[in-house]
Design a protein around this motif. Structure first.
Motif, PDB file in Angstrom:
ATOM      1  N   ALA A 138     -28.253  49.355   5.981  1.00 24.33           N
ATOM      2  CA  ALA A 138     -26.793  49.498   6.010  1.00 24.33           C
ATOM      3  C   ALA A 138     -26.209  48.917   7.294  1.00 24.33           C
ATOM      4  O   ALA A 138     -25.041  48.519   7.317  1.00 24.33           O
ATOM      5  CB  ALA A 138     -26.399  50.966   5.878  1.00 24.33           C
ATOM      6  N   GLU A 139     -27.010  48.805   8.322  1.00 25.20           N
ATOM      7  CA  GLU A 139     -26.501  48.284   9.597  1.00 25.20           C
ATOM      8  C   GLU A 139     -26.132  46.807   9.503  1.00 25.20           C
ATOM      9  O   GLU A 139     -25.371  46.304  10.325  1.00 25.20           O
ATOM     10  CB  GLU A 139     -27.515  48.507  10.727  1.00 25.20           C
ATOM     11  N   ARG A 140     -26.617  46.115   8.488  1.00 23.98           N
ATOM     12  CA  ARG A 140     -26.306  44.695   8.340  1.00 23.98           C
ATOM     13  C   ARG A 140     -24.983  44.455   7.617  1.00 23.98           C
ATOM     14  O   ARG A 140     -24.520  43.320   7.548  1.00 23.98           O
ATOM     15  CB  ARG A 140     -27.432  44.003   7.574  1.00 23.98           C
ATOM     16  N   LEU A 141     -24.397  45.500   7.060  1.00 22.52           N
ATOM     17  CA  LEU A 141     -23.171  45.332   6.282  1.00 22.52           C
ATOM     18  C   LEU A 141     -21.937  45.203   7.166  1.00 22.52           C
ATOM     19  O   LEU A 141     -21.851  45.834   8.211  1.00 22.52           O
ATOM     20  CB  LEU A 141     -22.963  46.538   5.357  1.00 22.52           C
ATOM     21  N   ASP A 142     -21.009  44.384   6.703  1.00 21.16           N
ATOM     22  CA  ASP A 142     -19.681  44.381   7.292  1.00 21.16           C
ATOM     23  C   ASP A 142     -18.772  45.133   6.324  1.00 21.16           C
ATOM     24  O   ASP A 142     -19.241  45.695   5.336  1.00 21.16           O
ATOM     25  CB  ASP A 142     -19.178  42.953   7.546  1.00 21.16           C
ATOM     26  N   TYR A 143     -17.475  45.166   6.594  1.00 19.24           N
ATOM     27  CA  TYR A 143     -16.565  45.936   5.753  1.00 19.24           C
ATOM     28  C   TYR A 143     -16.568  45.424   4.312  1.00 19.24           C
ATOM     29  O   TYR A 143     -16.558  46.208   3.366  1.00 19.24           O
ATOM     30  CB  TYR A 143     -15.153  45.908   6.327  1.00 19.24           C
ATOM     31  N   ARG A 144     -16.622  44.124   4.132  1.00 20.43           N
ATOM     32  CA  ARG A 144     -16.644  43.554   2.783  1.00 20.43           C
ATOM     33  C   ARG A 144     -17.891  44.001   2.029  1.00 20.43           C
ATOM     34  O   ARG A 144     -17.836  44.326   0.843  1.00 20.43           O
ATOM     35  CB  ARG A 144     -16.590  42.034   2.842  1.00 20.43           C
ATOM     36  N   GLY A 145     -19.025  44.043   2.706  1.00 30.01           N
ATOM     37  CA  GLY A 145     -20.256  44.500   2.065  1.00 30.01           C
ATOM     38  C   GLY A 145     -20.192  45.970   1.674  1.00 30.01           C
ATOM     39  O   GLY A 145     -20.663  46.351   0.595  1.00 30.01           O
ATOM     40  N   VAL A 146     -19.610  46.791   2.535  1.00 31.28           N
ATOM     41  CA  VAL A 146     -19.438  48.207   2.210  1.00 31.28           C
ATOM     42  C   VAL A 146     -18.554  48.337   0.979  1.00 31.28           C
ATOM     43  O   VAL A 146     -18.849  49.111   0.058  1.00 31.28           O
ATOM     44  CB  VAL A 146     -18.843  48.974   3.414  1.00 31.28           C
TER      45      VAL A 146
END
Length: 114
Positions: free
Chosen positions: A90-98
Motif C-alpha cells: 500500500a505504500e506504493r499507492l498514490d491518491y489515484r491508486g487508492v
C-alpha cells in the motif's frame, strides 16, 4: 458535507473487535476492507496500518490518503461501519491508486442489502 468529523470515525476498541469477527471481508491488492452494520445506523470508518507496512511517515501518509478518499466519497458508502486495513504494498499507492482500489469495494458495498 466534505468534513471528516469525530462521528465519522470508529473510536472504540470494541468496534474494531466486532468488525474483525463478524464482518464481510473484501480484498484488494493493497487493502483488506471489513464491513458490518453499525449499532447506530451511521456510516463510520476506521483505518488500520501496521508497522509491517513501513515507518511512521509511510503509515501516516496511507491513513491520510484513505481518509481523503472517504471524505470525498462519503455519500457513496452505505450506513455501515468499515475498517480499511492496509497490506504490504500500500505504500506504493498514490491518491489515484487508492481511489481505483477502493472504488471497486464501494461499488460492491452499495449493491448489498444491509
Amino acid at each position: 458535507m466534505y468534513r471528516f468529523t469525530k462521528e465519522d470515525r470508529l473510536l472504540r476498541r470494541a468496534d474494531y473487535l466486532r468488525l474483525s469477527t463478524a464482518a464481510r471481508k473484501y480484498h484488494t491488492p493493497s487493502f483488506l476492507v471489513l464491513c458490518a452494520p453499525g449499532p447506530e445506523g451511521r456510516r463510520r470508518i476506521g483505518i488500520t496500518v501496521s508497522r509491517k507496512v513501513g515507518p511512521a511517515v509511510t503509515r501516516n501518509r496511507i491513513k491520510r490518503l484513505v481518509r481523503e478518499y472517504y471524505r470525498v466519497h462519503k455519500t457513496l458508502f452505505p450506513s455501515i461501519d468499515v475498517n480499511v486495513i492496509a497490506k504490504k504494498g500500500a505504500e506504493r499507492l498514490d491518491y489515484r491508486g487508492v481511489c481505483q482500489e477502493l472504488d471497486g469495494v464501494v461499488e460492491r458495498l452499495a449493491g448489498i442489502q444491509w
